[in-house]
Design a protein around this motif. Structure first.
Motif, PDB file in Angstrom:
ATOM      1  N   TRP A  89      59.739  31.425   3.042  1.00  0.00           N
ATOM      2  CA  TRP A  89      60.967  31.767   2.320  1.00  0.00           C
ATOM      3  C   TRP A  89      60.847  31.662   0.807  1.00  0.00           C
ATOM      4  O   TRP A  89      61.635  32.266   0.083  1.00  0.00           O
ATOM      5  CB  TRP A  89      62.119  30.903   2.809  1.00  0.00           C
ATOM      6  CG  TRP A  89      62.537  31.220   4.221  1.00  0.00           C
ATOM      7  CD1 TRP A  89      62.475  32.441   4.840  1.00  0.00           C
ATOM      8  CD2 TRP A  89      63.078  30.319   5.179  1.00  0.00           C
ATOM      9  NE1 TRP A  89      62.945  32.347   6.127  1.00  0.00           N
ATOM     10  CE2 TRP A  89      63.328  31.058   6.369  1.00  0.00           C
ATOM     11  CE3 TRP A  89      63.370  28.965   5.152  1.00  0.00           C
ATOM     12  CZ2 TRP A  89      63.869  30.483   7.504  1.00  0.00           C
ATOM     13  CZ3 TRP A  89      63.910  28.388   6.295  1.00  0.00           C
ATOM     14  CH2 TRP A  89      64.157  29.147   7.459  1.00  0.00           C
ATOM     15  N   GLU A 122      64.906  36.108   0.370  1.00  0.00           N
ATOM     16  CA  GLU A 122      66.055  36.892  -0.117  1.00  0.00           C
ATOM     17  C   GLU A 122      66.951  37.296   1.044  1.00  0.00           C
ATOM     18  O   GLU A 122      68.182  37.234   0.942  1.00  0.00           O
ATOM     19  CB  GLU A 122      65.581  38.136  -0.877  1.00  0.00           C
ATOM     20  CG  GLU A 122      64.959  37.853  -2.223  1.00  0.00           C
ATOM     21  CD  GLU A 122      65.961  37.466  -3.303  1.00  0.00           C
ATOM     22  OE1 GLU A 122      67.191  37.528  -3.081  1.00  0.00           O
ATOM     23  OE2 GLU A 122      65.499  37.078  -4.380  1.00  0.00           O
ATOM     24  N   ALA A 123      66.346  37.689   2.158  1.00  0.00           N
ATOM     25  CA  ALA A 123      67.131  38.059   3.345  1.00  0.00           C
ATOM     26  C   ALA A 123      67.879  36.849   3.887  1.00  0.00           C
ATOM     27  O   ALA A 123      69.053  36.958   4.292  1.00  0.00           O
ATOM     28  CB  ALA A 123      66.217  38.654   4.415  1.00  0.00           C
ATOM     29  N   ARG A 165      59.941  31.090  -6.454  1.00  0.00           N
ATOM     30  CA  ARG A 165      60.863  32.220  -6.247  1.00  0.00           C
ATOM     31  C   ARG A 165      60.969  32.532  -4.762  1.00  0.00           C
ATOM     32  O   ARG A 165      60.089  32.185  -3.971  1.00  0.00           O
ATOM     33  CB  ARG A 165      60.393  33.443  -7.023  1.00  0.00           C
ATOM     34  CG  ARG A 165      59.063  33.976  -6.589  1.00  0.00           C
ATOM     35  CD  ARG A 165      58.607  35.132  -7.473  1.00  0.00           C
ATOM     36  NE  ARG A 165      57.289  35.590  -7.053  1.00  0.00           N
ATOM     37  CZ  ARG A 165      56.419  36.166  -7.849  1.00  0.00           C
ATOM     38  NH1 ARG A 165      56.719  36.370  -9.127  1.00  0.00           N
ATOM     39  NH2 ARG A 165      55.262  36.567  -7.396  1.00  0.00           N
ATOM     40  N   LEU A 166      62.058  33.183  -4.423  1.00  0.00           N
ATOM     41  CA  LEU A 166      62.260  33.598  -3.042  1.00  0.00           C
ATOM     42  C   LEU A 166      61.320  34.752  -2.707  1.00  0.00           C
ATOM     43  O   LEU A 166      61.082  35.622  -3.535  1.00  0.00           O
ATOM     44  CB  LEU A 166      63.704  34.048  -2.815  1.00  0.00           C
ATOM     45  CG  LEU A 166      64.792  32.986  -2.942  1.00  0.00           C
ATOM     46  CD1 LEU A 166      66.158  33.614  -2.714  1.00  0.00           C
ATOM     47  CD2 LEU A 166      64.572  31.835  -1.974  1.00  0.00           C
ATOM     48  N   THR A 167      60.816  34.744  -1.486  1.00  0.00           N
ATOM     49  CA  THR A 167      60.074  35.887  -0.960  1.00  0.00           C
ATOM     50  C   THR A 167      61.100  36.902  -0.449  1.00  0.00           C
ATOM     51  O   THR A 167      62.316  36.631  -0.456  1.00  0.00           O
ATOM     52  CB  THR A 167      59.177  35.447   0.205  1.00  0.00           C
ATOM     53  OG1 THR A 167      60.035  34.935   1.237  1.00  0.00           O
ATOM     54  CG2 THR A 167      58.166  34.386  -0.226  1.00  0.00           C
ATOM     55  N   ALA A 168      60.628  38.027   0.042  1.00  0.00           N
ATOM     56  CA  ALA A 168      61.543  39.004   0.646  1.00  0.00           C
ATOM     57  C   ALA A 168      62.288  38.372   1.822  1.00  0.00           C
ATOM     58  O   ALA A 168      63.498  38.569   1.982  1.00  0.00           O
ATOM     59  CB  ALA A 168      60.776  40.248   1.091  1.00  0.00           C
ATOM     60  N   ALA A 169      61.575  37.570   2.613  1.00  0.00           N
ATOM     61  CA  ALA A 169      62.224  36.881   3.739  1.00  0.00           C
ATOM     62  C   ALA A 169      63.240  35.861   3.225  1.00  0.00           C
ATOM     63  O   ALA A 169      64.312  35.681   3.816  1.00  0.00           O
ATOM     64  CB  ALA A 169      61.181  36.203   4.619  1.00  0.00           C
ATOM     65  N   GLU A 189      57.818  31.197  -2.598  1.00  0.00           N
ATOM     66  CA  GLU A 189      56.419  31.206  -3.005  1.00  0.00           C
ATOM     67  C   GLU A 189      56.322  30.667  -4.416  1.00  0.00           C
ATOM     68  O   GLU A 189      57.297  30.682  -5.169  1.00  0.00           O
ATOM     69  CB  GLU A 189      55.835  32.619  -2.939  1.00  0.00           C
ATOM     70  CG  GLU A 189      56.500  33.605  -3.886  1.00  0.00           C
ATOM     71  CD  GLU A 189      56.028  35.029  -3.692  1.00  0.00           C
ATOM     72  OE1 GLU A 189      55.194  35.296  -2.806  1.00  0.00           O
ATOM     73  OE2 GLU A 189      56.523  35.895  -4.439  1.00  0.00           O
ATOM     74  N   ASN A 207      69.365  35.490  -6.179  1.00  0.00           N
ATOM     75  CA  ASN A 207      69.769  36.370  -7.296  1.00  0.00           C
ATOM     76  C   ASN A 207      69.133  35.964  -8.618  1.00  0.00           C
ATOM     77  O   ASN A 207      69.717  36.183  -9.675  1.00  0.00           O
ATOM     78  CB  ASN A 207      71.297  36.427  -7.437  1.00  0.00           C
ATOM     79  CG  ASN A 207      71.942  37.088  -6.235  1.00  0.00           C
ATOM     80  OD1 ASN A 207      71.400  38.018  -5.654  1.00  0.00           O
ATOM     81  ND2 ASN A 207      73.099  36.590  -5.853  1.00  0.00           N
TER      82      ASN A 207
END
Length: 146
Positions: A79, A101-102, A95-99, A81, A47
């Motif tokens: 997870w 964040e999931a 920061r979190l990647t899309a994976a 980048e 978040n």
């Protein structure tokens, strides 16, 4: 009675409490497929738009050398980048990647539910008492560090 006799049992109780919390928490985190430091980084970045390694280290209390390795392993798994900082070329944003964040969306609520189970049946008054005692102890350390 010496001053040591007064504070030593408090320190022992604090350490035992932290060790019990850490053992209970770490067992669940490992069952989720992460190490406690990896979970700490994922939970801290969740978040958010990301943060510098310095900010991440301050928020997680993971040492710089350890943090680099943890972030490297999370990056290897896709997870997190590292991205260029918008205004400071010397810094990178983690920061979190899309994976990532999931993963955060799956493991964070699951772990919070696991921790919440420990507090089932504890009254609001008891929570308030513990919080006040811990804030008081925190202030003792903050005054000592000043």
């Amino acid at each position: 009675m010496s001053q040591h006799a007064d504070f030593l049992p408090t320190m022992q109780a604090l350490v035992r409490c932290y060790q019990a919390f850490e053992a209970y928490s770490a067992t669940d985190i490992r069952a989720l497929g992460l190490t406690p430091p990896q979970f700490d980084v994922i939970a801290t970045l969740g978040n958010t738009a990301g943060m510098t390694s310095t900010e991440l280290g301050e928020k997680t209390l993971i040492t710089k050398g350890t943090l680099t390795g943890v972030v490297d392993r999370l990056a290897d798994r896709g997870w997190v980048e590292r991205a260029a900082h918008a205004s400071d070329r010397r810094c990178q944003i983690v920061r979190l990647t899309a994976a990532g964040e999931a993963l955060f969306a799956k493991v964070f609520p699951a772990h919070m539910a696991h921790l919440a189970a420990c507090f089932a049946g504890v009254s609001a008054a008891e929570h308030a008492r513990w919080q006040a005692a811990l804030r008081g102890l925190e202030q003792v350390f903050r005054k000592g560090a000043a």
